[in-house]
Design an enzyme around this catalytic site. Structure first.
Site, PDB file in Angstrom:
ATOM      1  N   GLY A  74       0.817  -1.208   0.000  1.00 36.00           N
ATOM      2  CA  GLY A  74       0.000   0.000   0.000  1.00 36.00           C
ATOM      3  C   GLY A  74       0.851   1.259   0.000  1.00 36.00           C
ATOM      4  N   THR A  75       1.947   1.207   0.709  1.00 35.43           N
ATOM      5  CA  THR A  75       2.843   2.364   0.777  1.00 35.43           C
ATOM      6  C   THR A  75       3.352   2.718  -0.619  1.00 35.43           C
ATOM      7  OG1 THR A  75       3.481   1.767   3.023  1.00 35.43           O
ATOM      8  CG2 THR A  75       4.991   3.220   1.819  1.00 35.43           C
ATOM      9  N   SER A 201      -3.982  -2.747  -0.216  1.00 33.94           N
ATOM     10  CA  SER A 201      -2.891  -3.592   0.259  1.00 33.94           C
ATOM     11  C   SER A 201      -3.456  -4.941   0.663  1.00 33.94           C
ATOM     12  CB  SER A 201      -2.209  -2.938   1.465  1.00 33.94           C
ATOM     13  OG  SER A 201      -1.242  -3.815   1.990  1.00 33.94           O
ATOM     14  N   HIS A 203      -2.378  -7.388   2.601  1.00 33.15           N
ATOM     15  CA  HIS A 203      -2.267  -7.971   3.951  1.00 33.15           C
ATOM     16  C   HIS A 203      -3.302  -7.437   4.927  1.00 33.15           C
ATOM     17  CE1 HIS A 203      -0.071  -4.939   6.523  1.00 33.15           C
ATOM     18  NE2 HIS A 203       0.293  -4.463   5.362  1.00 33.15           N
ATOM     19  N   THR A 239       9.809  -8.241 -12.018  1.00 35.61           N
ATOM     20  CA  THR A 239       9.116  -9.494 -12.303  1.00 35.61           C
ATOM     21  C   THR A 239       7.918  -9.647 -11.371  1.00 35.61           C
ATOM     22  OG1 THR A 239      11.202 -10.460 -12.961  1.00 35.61           O
ATOM     23  CG2 THR A 239       9.431 -11.997 -12.460  1.00 35.61           C
ATOM     24  N   CYS A 327       6.579   4.678  20.042  1.00 37.28           N
ATOM     25  CA  CYS A 327       7.520   4.903  21.132  1.00 37.28           C
ATOM     26  C   CYS A 327       8.889   5.172  20.538  1.00 37.28           C
ATOM     27  CB  CYS A 327       7.558   3.679  22.036  1.00 37.28           C
ATOM     28  SG  CYS A 327       8.644   3.901  23.448  1.00 37.28           S
TER      29      CYS A 327
HETATM   30  C1  LIG Z   1      -1.569  -0.472   6.261  1.00 39.38           C
HETATM   31  C2  LIG Z   1      -1.906   0.796   5.532  1.00 39.38           C
HETATM   32  C3  LIG Z   1      -1.111   1.288   4.497  1.00 39.38           C
HETATM   33  C4  LIG Z   1       0.203   0.648   4.119  1.00 39.38           C
HETATM   34  O1  LIG Z   1       0.091  -0.573   3.490  1.00 39.38           O
HETATM   35  P1  LIG Z   1       1.408  -1.505   3.440  1.00 39.38           P
HETATM   36  O2  LIG Z   1       1.032  -2.583   2.493  1.00 39.38           O
HETATM   37  O3  LIG Z   1       1.637  -1.972   4.829  1.00 39.38           O
HETATM   38  O4  LIG Z   1       2.502  -0.643   2.919  1.00 39.38           O
HETATM   39  C5  LIG Z   1      -1.494   2.433   3.853  1.00 39.38           C
HETATM   40  N1  LIG Z   1      -2.608   3.070   4.189  1.00 39.38           N
HETATM   41  C6  LIG Z   1      -3.415   2.639   5.173  1.00 39.38           C
HETATM   42  C7  LIG Z   1      -4.655   3.412   5.505  1.00 39.38           C
HETATM   43  C8  LIG Z   1      -3.079   1.499   5.883  1.00 39.38           C
HETATM   44  O5  LIG Z   1      -3.866   1.094   6.886  1.00 39.38           O
END
Ligand SMILES: *Cc1c(COP(=O)(O)O)cnc(C)c1O
Length: 397
Positions: A74-75, A201, A203, A239, A327
């Site tokens: 997602g990042t 994302s 996960h 890839t 933290c």
């Molecule tokens: C977890 C999250 C991301 C990042 O996704 P990753 O796959 O961990 O990089 C981005 N935006 C939101 C709102 C998220 O909760």
């Protein structure tokens, strides 16, 4: 760690890979491990499975398969969206986003500022909502992109992204939304939203970490962020991560079925946990609780409690939850989301996020309701933050 089963109330952080997803991935490690770009049949045999996965993730967000660009997370999707918008309109130097986005946007935005761009981080109201008048004022002729998340990962608060997309369109500004937290929890329809780009994302919806996607609307101008081979129709080099893409596709399919067949299941558990805690313990407040929000998230402020201490005690009970605070060097920073909502630092530092998922059960919520009130009472009894010495019972030895 004991081997007692954990009770996992942290689904906004990550989720368990569903057994069906793992099973779908397995052949792509063992048998079908070729490179889909190869000239021979053994490699190309993988291609139809990639296509199928692309169709499945596209269906989850009501997009066309060709509008999907697989990424590593997602990042990366968020970074790509912003970088692309700036790249295709180099004369535009301004980006609009919000102060409560994921760090994927915040850190990228701060880096843009260091490189001479202008970034508007829109503030939010105390209830977590955005002032759309203010958003509209922030849109300028030199705005390259407006990026606003669909659902907040800490509070679950939903932003009215369809309205925001319409505002952006009327100002000629492309619109991106981070829908990572919404997918699998709510219906996400790129047509109804009217966005140009959208991030997911895997996960966060029961597929592995390390795979994501960026939806790029047909005819939206785009420039790749990762340059290399011509994978993903030239929109992302590298890839293809075939097993993970296949897993993502299966997870999207399962999420869609769950939304259809078991709507309201997670919401009922969340509501019972939230209401139960508020009834059992005085001085518990919902952060963002008056706004439209995700059905799985409860962000609760416990008066007179340090979230970090509470999380440790919950951990001993096998309960996984989280606080938004990071933290760093021993200093507890209150969550940037709760701070942006104007919560007093004390209240922000006493806030815990419980985020539930489809695997959670009534028995787990019962267990939490049975034990959490006592944890709060114990912490208050020894807390310097608690109301006053007169009300404070003697601390446990
Ligand atoms: C977890 C999250 C991301 C990042 O996704 P990753 O796959 O961990 O990089 C981005 N935006 C939101 C709102 C998220 O909760």
């Amino acid at each position: 760690m004991s081997d007692r089963p954990i009770i996992y109330f942290d689904h906004n952080a990550t989720t368990r890979v569903a057994p069906e997803v793992l099973a779908a991935m397995q052949p792509f490690f063992e048998r079908l491990w070729g490179n889909p770009s190869s000239a021979y049949g053994f490699g190309r045999a993988v291609t139809s499975h990639l296509d199928e996965a692309r169709e499945k993730v596209a269906a989850l967000i009501h997009a066309e398969p060709r509008e999907i660009v697989f990424t590593s997370c997602g990042t990366e999707s968020n970074n790509t969206a912003i970088a692309s918008a700036l790249r295709v309109a180099p004369e535009k130097r301004h980006v609009v986003t919000t102060a409560v986005e994921h760090s994927a946007n915040l850190a990228f935005g701060r880096d843009l500022e260091r490189r001479g761009h202008e970034v508007t981080f829109l503030p939010v109201q105390p209830d977590g909502s955005l002032d759309l008048g203010r958003l509209q004022q922030a849109l300028r002729p030199d705005t390259a992109l407006c990026s606003v998340m669909l659902a907040n990962n800490e509070t679950g608060v939903l932003f009215p992204v369809a309205e925001i997309a319409a505002l952006c369109r009327s100002h000629g500004v492309p619109f991106h939304t981070d829908a990572v937290q919404a997918a699998g929890k709510l219906k996400v329809d790129v047509g109804e939203i009217g966005c140009d780009m959208l991030s997911l994302s895997a996960h966060k919806l029961h597929a592995p970490k390390g795979i994501g996607l960026l939806y790029v609307r047909r005819r939206c101008r785009f420039h790749p962020y990762i340059l290399g081979g011509h994978q993903e129709r030239g929109r992302r080099g590298g890839t293809e991560n075939v097993p993970y893409i296949v897993g993502f596709g299966r997870a999207a399919e399962l999420a869609q079925a769950r939304l259809r067949d078991r709507p309201g299941q997670v919401r009922a558990l969340r509501d019972r946990l939230e209401n139960g805690l508020q009834q059992a313990v005085p001085g518990v407040h919902r952060n963002g609780g008056t706004q439209p929000r995700l059905p799985n998230t409860a962000n609760l402020a416990f008066d007179g409690v340090e979230a970090e201490a509470m999380l440790l005690l919950l951990d001993r009970l096998g309960l996984c939850a989280s606080s938004g605070s990071a933290c760093t060097t021993g200093a507890l920073e209150p969550s940037h989301v709760l701070s942006a909502m104007g919560l007093e630092p004390m209240r922000a530092r006493g806030s815990i996020r419980f985020s539930l998922g489809p695997d959670n059960t009534d028995a787990e919520v019962d267990y939490a309701l049975q034990h959490i009130p006592e944890v709060v009472r114990n912490l208050r009894a020894i807390s310097p933050l608690a109301p006053g010495p007169a009300e404070r019972p003697a601390a446990d030895p």
